[in-house]
Every structure is written in C-alpha cells, then in structure tokens.
Design an enzyme around this catalytic site. Structure first.
Site, PDB file in Angstrom:
ATOM      1  N   ASN A   9     -31.567   8.508 -10.601  1.00 51.32           N
ATOM      2  CA  ASN A   9     -31.285   7.525 -11.663  1.00 51.32           C
ATOM      3  C   ASN A   9     -31.413   8.227 -13.015  1.00 51.32           C
ATOM      4  O   ASN A   9     -32.514   8.552 -13.443  1.00 51.32           O
ATOM      5  CB  ASN A   9     -32.301   6.376 -11.546  1.00 51.32           C
ATOM      6  CG  ASN A   9     -32.184   5.380 -12.692  1.00 51.32           C
ATOM      7  OD1 ASN A   9     -31.177   5.337 -13.391  1.00 51.32           O
ATOM      8  ND2 ASN A   9     -33.229   4.582 -12.882  1.00 51.32           N
ATOM      9  N   LYS A  11     -30.886   7.016 -15.889  1.00 52.63           N
ATOM     10  CA  LYS A  11     -31.238   6.072 -16.969  1.00 52.63           C
ATOM     11  C   LYS A  11     -30.302   6.282 -18.158  1.00 52.63           C
ATOM     12  O   LYS A  11     -29.124   6.575 -17.970  1.00 52.63           O
ATOM     13  CB  LYS A  11     -32.710   6.231 -17.355  1.00 52.63           C
ATOM     14  CG  LYS A  11     -33.637   6.290 -16.133  1.00 52.63           C
ATOM     15  CD  LYS A  11     -35.068   6.093 -16.479  1.00 52.63           C
ATOM     16  CE  LYS A  11     -35.930   6.367 -15.261  1.00 52.63           C
ATOM     17  NZ  LYS A  11     -37.216   5.759 -15.319  1.00 52.63           N
ATOM     18  N   HIS A  95     -34.390  -3.054 -10.973  1.00 56.16           N
ATOM     19  CA  HIS A  95     -35.225  -1.944 -11.456  1.00 56.16           C
ATOM     20  C   HIS A  95     -36.254  -2.506 -12.445  1.00 56.16           C
ATOM     21  O   HIS A  95     -35.943  -3.416 -13.214  1.00 56.16           O
ATOM     22  CB  HIS A  95     -34.349  -0.882 -12.135  1.00 56.16           C
ATOM     23  CG  HIS A  95     -35.085   0.388 -12.406  1.00 56.16           C
ATOM     24  ND1 HIS A  95     -35.931   0.525 -13.478  1.00 56.16           N
ATOM     25  CD2 HIS A  95     -35.130   1.561 -11.728  1.00 56.16           C
ATOM     26  CE1 HIS A  95     -36.459   1.744 -13.446  1.00 56.16           C
ATOM     27  NE2 HIS A  95     -35.987   2.387 -12.400  1.00 56.16           N
ATOM     28  N   GLU A  97     -37.261  -1.520 -15.125  1.00 56.98           N
ATOM     29  CA  GLU A  97     -36.855  -1.452 -16.534  1.00 56.98           C
ATOM     30  C   GLU A  97     -35.834  -2.527 -16.877  1.00 56.98           C
ATOM     31  O   GLU A  97     -35.507  -2.720 -18.047  1.00 56.98           O
ATOM     32  CB  GLU A  97     -36.331  -0.041 -16.848  1.00 56.98           C
ATOM     33  CG  GLU A  97     -37.478   0.956 -16.862  1.00 56.98           C
ATOM     34  CD  GLU A  97     -37.066   2.406 -16.713  1.00 56.98           C
ATOM     35  OE1 GLU A  97     -35.874   2.722 -16.828  1.00 56.98           O
ATOM     36  OE2 GLU A  97     -37.961   3.227 -16.458  1.00 56.98           O
ATOM     37  N   GLU A 180     -41.068   0.887  -5.839  1.00 61.84           N
ATOM     38  CA  GLU A 180     -41.358   1.619  -7.069  1.00 61.84           C
ATOM     39  C   GLU A 180     -42.514   0.954  -7.817  1.00 61.84           C
ATOM     40  O   GLU A 180     -42.297   0.006  -8.593  1.00 61.84           O
ATOM     41  CB  GLU A 180     -40.128   1.611  -7.982  1.00 61.84           C
ATOM     42  CG  GLU A 180     -38.925   2.297  -7.398  1.00 61.84           C
ATOM     43  CD  GLU A 180     -38.057   2.896  -8.488  1.00 61.84           C
ATOM     44  OE1 GLU A 180     -37.867   4.109  -8.466  1.00 61.84           O
ATOM     45  OE2 GLU A 180     -37.606   2.156  -9.379  1.00 61.84           O
ATOM     46  N   GLY A 186     -41.998   7.009 -14.447  1.00 60.89           N
ATOM     47  CA  GLY A 186     -41.916   7.752 -15.702  1.00 60.89           C
ATOM     48  C   GLY A 186     -43.269   8.111 -16.291  1.00 60.89           C
ATOM     49  O   GLY A 186     -43.361   8.526 -17.441  1.00 60.89           O
ATOM     50  N   SER A 226     -42.251   8.903 -10.241  1.00 59.47           N
ATOM     51  CA  SER A 226     -42.709  10.268 -10.492  1.00 59.47           C
ATOM     52  C   SER A 226     -42.581  11.187  -9.264  1.00 59.47           C
ATOM     53  O   SER A 226     -43.458  12.008  -8.999  1.00 59.47           O
ATOM     54  CB  SER A 226     -44.137  10.259 -11.054  1.00 59.47           C
ATOM     55  OG  SER A 226     -44.162   9.549 -12.282  1.00 59.47           O
ATOM     56  N   GLY A 247     -36.172   9.406 -10.955  1.00 57.16           N
ATOM     57  CA  GLY A 247     -35.713   9.240 -12.337  1.00 57.16           C
ATOM     58  C   GLY A 247     -35.713  10.571 -13.060  1.00 57.16           C
ATOM     59  O   GLY A 247     -34.800  11.389 -12.922  1.00 57.16           O
ATOM     60  N   GLY A 248     -36.765  10.818 -13.839  1.00 61.77           N
ATOM     61  CA  GLY A 248     -36.837  12.000 -14.696  1.00 61.77           C
ATOM     62  C   GLY A 248     -36.472  13.306 -13.990  1.00 61.77           C
ATOM     63  O   GLY A 248     -35.713  14.123 -14.523  1.00 61.77           O
TER      64      GLY A 248
HETATM   65  C1  PEP Z   1     -36.893   5.420 -11.660  1.00 60.98           C
HETATM   66  O1  PEP Z   1     -36.285   5.428 -12.709  1.00 60.98           O
HETATM   67  O2  PEP Z   1     -36.541   4.642 -10.756  1.00 60.98           O
HETATM   68  C2  PEP Z   1     -38.016   6.339 -11.476  1.00 60.98           C
HETATM   69  C3  PEP Z   1     -38.650   6.312 -10.339  1.00 60.98           C
HETATM   70  O3  PEP Z   1     -38.333   7.166 -12.524  1.00 60.98           O
HETATM   71  P1  PEP Z   1     -39.319   8.437 -12.474  1.00 60.98           P
HETATM   72  O4  PEP Z   1     -38.933   9.265 -11.280  1.00 60.98           O
HETATM   73  O5  PEP Z   1     -39.061   9.163 -13.771  1.00 60.98           O
HETATM   74  O6  PEP Z   1     -40.706   7.942 -12.367  1.00 60.98           O
END
Ligand code: PEP
Length: 268
Positions: A9, A11, A95, A97, A180, A186, A226, A247-248
């Site tokens: 993802n 973002k 999600h 966010e 999640e 994040g 993460s 994500g990141g």
């Molecule tokens: C996400 O955006 O779904 C996510 C899990 O982000 P991150 O891996 O950065 O924690």
C-alpha cells in the site's frame, strides 16, 4: 491449500513516474520471477500508468479505496466502475486511515468526518466491488485503547460481521482480510508474532461463524502493521497468516522484494 499474498500500500506516496520505477526495480530485484500473488496499491492518479505495467508483469493492481455509487454528484470520489475500467484486481476497504482517525487516537475534530467510514459504508463498498469482480481486501484492527481495554477480539468480530452483513458464503469464498492493529500501522511497532497469529486465527473463527467452514479455511488472512524484511518471515510462517499488507516498507523496491521472498520461503 492457501497460497501466500503480499500487498504493498503506497498510500499518498510516489508520482506515476516514481511508481513505475518502483515496480520496475522490484521486478528486477525478483529477476521477474514472482511465484505468489503480489499486489501494488498506488494512489488513484498513478493507476492508469501502473495498470499498463501490471498487464505485462507478474504483479496485480489494487486501489486504496472506492465509493459505493457508480456515478453521480459525489465530488472527489472514485467508483468501482471506474476502477474496473483500469482492470483493478483488488481494492482495500476499511483501512484504518479511512475509518476516520488516520491511525491516530487523537485527531482534530475538524478532520474526523472526512474519511469516517462505518461498517455500513464498508459493507456497501464490498458489495459494489464484488459486483464488478474486484476483490476486496477487508482491513480490520483495534486501536491501542481498545487493546488495553481487552476488547481486541470483540472489535475484530464486530468489524467483520458489519462488513460482511448480507453476503452469502458463496460470495466470500475468495475473501481476503488484513488484520492491522491500528497502533502498529506506520509506527515501527509490530504486533508480536504469537499475538498476531492468535488474532488471525480468531478472524478465521469469526469467518466460520459468519459464513461457513470452507470460507474460513479458504480465506487469506494477512497481517499488516510495520512489516519489514526483518520480521516478515517469522510472521508469514504462522499457520493463520497468509502474507502481509505492507505500507512504508513497500516503497523500497529491494526491501519489498525481500518481504516477498520471505512469503515465498514461508510456504508460497
Ligand atoms: C498499511 O498501510 O496498511 C500499513 C500496514 O502500513 P505500515 O506497513 O507502514 O505500518
């Protein structure tokens, strides 16, 4: 036997050109050999360009969100019909966010309403995506306050029940759920592996109640929060964790390739 799946993802990161370079570099790092489902989830504006790559490469295309109406006076929204035009295979739904808090426990009052999803809107989105043959990736997870109050399992169960309300077991056979924990997204903090496995197995139990045993055993349940090259193998080796929503770490092509290799090693 469920196969592993890794979704990245992005973002609100990367221009179209940067996204294209990211996918090309990822494919180079994998020597174009990607024997599991890998999904890239760019921002909407990059979808046309990334869709072109996905047509000729072993990666699939996802979207970050969708609106549940086909068309109309819904300024700024994107419909499943429009995603279908670009052959999106998958779409995130619910999600954290977009559930209204941007992953934070405290946000200014003025921002809360912008993205606030409810179980009802998530349910409408899932139904519309299915109508267009786009596979939803349902995200569920508890906040830190909910975890500390001992409500993790209750929150997860209620989010799943709300999201899948009115859907028949036959429609849920290829379901993907991403667990999640909001406090791990994040933040660099990962849910410890035994606990991530425990909650993912709970997700499977809830699916058996909401749908049936076949849906529960066939559903792919991802862990997100993460995930990095250093923790992916341990997480993905758990019996109820079928891969990751990243994500990141999906913004670094080599690191993302390492995560995908961990999924392959954990059982493809
Ligand atoms: C996400 O955006 O779904 C996510 C899990 O982000 P991150 O891996 O950065 O924690």
């Amino acid at each position: 036997m469920r196969s592993k799946l890794v979704a990245g993802n992005w973002k609100m990161n990367k221009t179209s050109a940067e996204g294209e370079a990211l996918v090309e570099q990822f494919l180079d790092a994998m020597n174009d050999h990607v024997p599991i489902d890998v999904i890239v989830i760019p921002p909407y504006l990059s979808i046309p360009r990334i869709a072109e790559i996905c047509r000729r490469a072993p990666v699939k295309l996802g979207a970050q969100d969708v609106f549940w109406m086909d068309e109309g006076a819904f300024t700024s929204r994107v419909s499943a019909k429009q995603l279908h035009e670009f052959c999106a295979d998958y779409c995130l739904v619910g999600h954290s966010e977009t559930r209204g808090k941007f992953g934070q426990l405290e946000v200014p009052e003025t921002t809360v309403g912008y993205f606030a999803e409810t179980d009802e809107t998530i349910n409408l989105k899932i139904k519309k995506l299915m109508f267009y043959g786009i596979k939803p990736i349902l995200c569920v997870g508890e906040t830190l306050a909910e975890r500390e109050a001992g409500k993790t399992d209750e929150v997860i169960a209620s989010q799943i029940r709300g999201a899948l309300d009115g859907l028949e077991a036959a429609e849920l056979y290829e379901l993907i759920v991403a667990y999640e924990p909001v406090w791990a997204i994040g933040t660099g903090v990962t849910c410890d592996t035994p606990e991530a496995q425990r909650v993912c197995s709970q997700v499977r139990l809830v699916l058996a109640e909401v749908a049936d045993a076949d849906v529960a055993s066939n559903a792919r349940i991802l862990y997100g929060g993460s995930v990095k090259p250093g923790n992916a193998l341990e997480l993905f080796s758990q019996p109820d964790i079928d891969g990751g929503l990243v994500g990141g770490a999906s913004l670094d092509p080599k690191g993302f390739a390492d995560i995908v290799r961990s999924a392959i090693q954990a059982g493809g």
